[in-house]
Design an enzyme around this catalytic site. Structure first.
Site, PDB file in Angstrom:
ATOM      1  CE  LYS A 196      -1.704   3.073   1.756  1.00 42.01           C
ATOM      2  NZ  LYS A 196      -1.449   4.478   1.581  1.00 42.01           N
ATOM      3  N   GLY A 248       6.979   5.198   8.039  1.00 45.47           N
ATOM      4  CA  GLY A 248       6.204   6.679   7.971  1.00 45.47           C
ATOM      5  C   GLY A 248       6.171   7.294   9.530  1.00 45.47           C
ATOM      6  CB  SER A 249       4.087   9.848  10.927  1.00 47.82           C
ATOM      7  OG  SER A 249       2.997   9.349  10.604  1.00 47.82           O
ATOM      8  N   GLY A 253       2.308   5.149  12.840  1.00 43.40           N
ATOM      9  CA  GLY A 253       2.953   3.907  13.490  1.00 43.40           C
ATOM     10  C   GLY A 253       2.338   3.229  14.716  1.00 43.40           C
ATOM     11  CD  GLU A 270      12.581   3.729   9.027  1.00 46.66           C
ATOM     12  OE1 GLU A 270      12.741   4.727   9.638  1.00 46.66           O
ATOM     13  OE2 GLU A 270      12.739   3.864   7.497  1.00 46.66           O
ATOM     14  CB  CYS A 304      13.473   8.202   8.090  1.00 47.95           C
ATOM     15  SG  CYS A 304      13.108   7.241   6.684  1.00 47.95           S
ATOM     16  CD  GLU A 401      10.020  12.871  11.178  1.00 45.30           C
ATOM     17  OE1 GLU A 401       8.732  12.222  11.206  1.00 45.30           O
ATOM     18  OE2 GLU A 401      10.970  12.145  10.565  1.00 45.30           O
TER      19      GLU A 401
END
Ligand code: NAI
Ligand code: MG
Length: 500
Positions: A196, A248-249, A253, A270, A304, A401
């Site tokens: 996805k 992703g974020s 997550g 991750e 990242c 972030e």
């Protein structure tokens, strides 16, 4: 969402292979061996970050597509068309897949440029990385082996390495073609995969799915379902999916870990970072400045491992700050295809707004804007390089972030203080250390609580080297042998040995 919106033609001269992807009426899913549109007929807009033009539509997946993909992936797993294929044959298929991606290097680079705003010159390197990753994992099927433990002689036990089953891979937009590395690890382990991709970047994922079929990956073994977060959520909730690999974020997550618990999903995450770059006074300051700049300007900070906190010893802080401001001010901001562009656009209008909001937050917090972002021109999502000095580590711009071209410069006085500041953040993805003192480099690598430490360099990667974080940066590793392990489980097979 409609399919009837006016679509712009892009002002670039792109390869026929790239056009064949985005000029389709709808960039479709790849499910059960065929390209499909959505059962609902819904689609979503795809924008070029360099111009802001809507140039393509992606098929908006829903429960029908998720259901079909899981069914076909499960069927393929059960009948063993891939799982039980002879290992050497699997390897040939995967190497052929890598070759096809290599043949389409230009197209992949172009697709990532118009989808994610990745600089033209860099797009090809991401494709090269994907090729290298698939070739690396292609070597594994013939090398997977188990163990025969010592047990009493009336028994024989074999520990067999087996694929976990149906794997959902949910990915972000900041390096779209690079996701091939995760897919390859899952496939090499013998799983069925449902990818996805991020809704901002459906193009190269579509081509990855189509080329896998052409390479001989059997139908249903690698599916691509396009669409937004709900599609990812449906995969996470589906009892027919055994594992989720997410990049992703942090917020998403955590939502995935929580939702996945309902079906005891195996999850690897991750997530993001707020990675420190430590500049000690004994470092080569020119190299350190260049390294700190590329750590945050690379991909406009949308990485990242972006080095988004630059910690500089007070004795060289002012000199260092002047240098990075003077040099960063010269960076050419522009479209992904423009000759000479050094800092490309952000991925979306939403990401641009997010970065702009952090620049306001930093000023309100009392940090000094030493390099202000240039006003963005045209329709693209441009944000010039931005440098804050006098940043304290408790400010939001030092803790959260941002995922944009915003450098935060923090002074430190002692080595211990540098490590304390570096670790005083919820993330633990990576860190960079600039020093010419060998023992200090070793002390730093021990003191920093992160998944990767780079010394006198930054952001190198290699498919054989695991990648991932600690703390809120997630768990599990991608790349290397560890990624393969994450897609396998151990089956213990006991046999009774009777006397003659
Ligand atoms: P996101 O983490 O929400 O999206 C990443 C992927 O997750 C996409 O494919 C998305 O469709 C999917 N997703 C979203 N919600 C989901 C859900 N509930 N269940 C399952 N899948 C879901 O990131 P987003 O919204 O694109 O970006 C927001 C911020 O996240 C960025 O500004 C950046 O700070 C951070 N981010 C960090 C990345 C990293 O690699 N460290 C990558 C992307 C975003
Ligand atoms: Mg989101």
């Amino acid at each position: 969402m409609s399919t009837t919106a006016e679509r712009a033609s892009l002002p670039y001269d792109l390869s026929a292979a790239a056009r064949a992807v985005y000029e389709q009426p709808v960039v479709g899913h790849v499910i059960d061996g065929e390209v499909r549109e959505s059962a609902s007929g819904e689609s979503f807009p795809v924008y070029d970050p360099s111009t802001g033009l809507e140039f393509a539509r992606g098929a908006q997946g829903g429960s029908a597509e998720v259901e079909a993909a899981v069914l076909s992936a499960r069927r393929a797993f059960v009948d063993g068309r891939w799982r039980l294929m002879p290992p050497a044959q699997k390897e040939r298929v995967l190497h052929r897949y890598a070759e096809l991606i290599a043949e389409n290097r230009t197209a992949f680079g172009e697709l990532d440029s118009i989808d994610a705003g990745i600089l033209k010159g860099f797009g090809g390197f991401i494709a090269d990385f994907a090729v290298g990753a698939i070739d690396y994992y292609a070597g594994w099927p013939t090398k997977l082996k188990g163990v025969v433990p010592a047990v009493p002689a009336d028994l024989s036990v074999a520990l067999v390495r087996e694929p976990v089953g149906v794997v959902g891979i949910i990915t972000p937009w900041n390096g779209p073609t690079a996701v091939a590395a995760f897919v390859a690890a899952a496939l090499a382990a013998g799983n069925s995969v449902i990818l996805k991709p991020a809704e901002q970047t459906p193009l190269s994922a579509h081509l990855l799915g189509v080329l896998a079929l052409r390479a001989g990956v059997p139908a249903g073994v690698f599916n691509v379902v396009q669409g937004a977060g709900e599609v990812g959520g449906a995969l996470v909730a589906h009892p027919g999916v055994d594992k989720i690999s997410f990049t992703g974020s942090v917020a998403t997550g955590k939502a995935i870990a929580e939702a996945g618990a309902k079906t005891l999903k195996r999850v690897s995450l991750e997530l993001g970072g707020k990675s420190p770059i430590l500049v000690f006074p004994d470092a080569d300051l020119d190299l350190a400045a260049a390294g700190a700049m590329s750590a945050i300007w690379n991909n406009s900070g949308q990485v990242c491992t972006a080095g988004s906190r630059t910690l500089v010893h007070r004795s060289v802080y002012d000199r260092f700050a002047e240098k990075v401001v003077a040099e960063s001010a010269k960076l050419q901001v522009g479209g992904a295809f423009e000759e000479g562009t050094e800092l490309g656009p952000l991925v979306s209008a939403a990401q641009l707004a997010r970065v702009q909001s952090y620049v306001e937050i930093g000023q309100a917090e009392g940090a000094e804007l030493a390099l202000s972002p240039t006003a963005s021109g045209g329709g693209g999502y441009f944000h010039g390089p931005t440098v804050f000095t006098g940043v304290r580590n408790d400010m939001r711009i030092a803790q959260e972030e941002i995922f944009g071209p915003v450098m935060a410069l923090l002074p430190f006085d002692t080595e211990e203080e540098a490590y304390a500041i570096a670790n005083d953040v919820e993330f633990g993805l990576s860190a960079g250390v600039w020093t010419n003192d060998l023992s200090r480099a070793h002390r730093a690598s021990r003191a920093l609580h992160v998944g990767t430490v780079w010394i006198n360099t930054y952001q190198n990667n290699d498919v054989s080297v695991p990648y991932g974080g600690v703390k809120q940066s997630g768990y599990g590793r991608t790349l290397g042998e560890e990624s393969l392990e994450a897609f396998l489980h151990t089956k213990s097979v006991w046999t009774k040995v009777f006397d003659a």
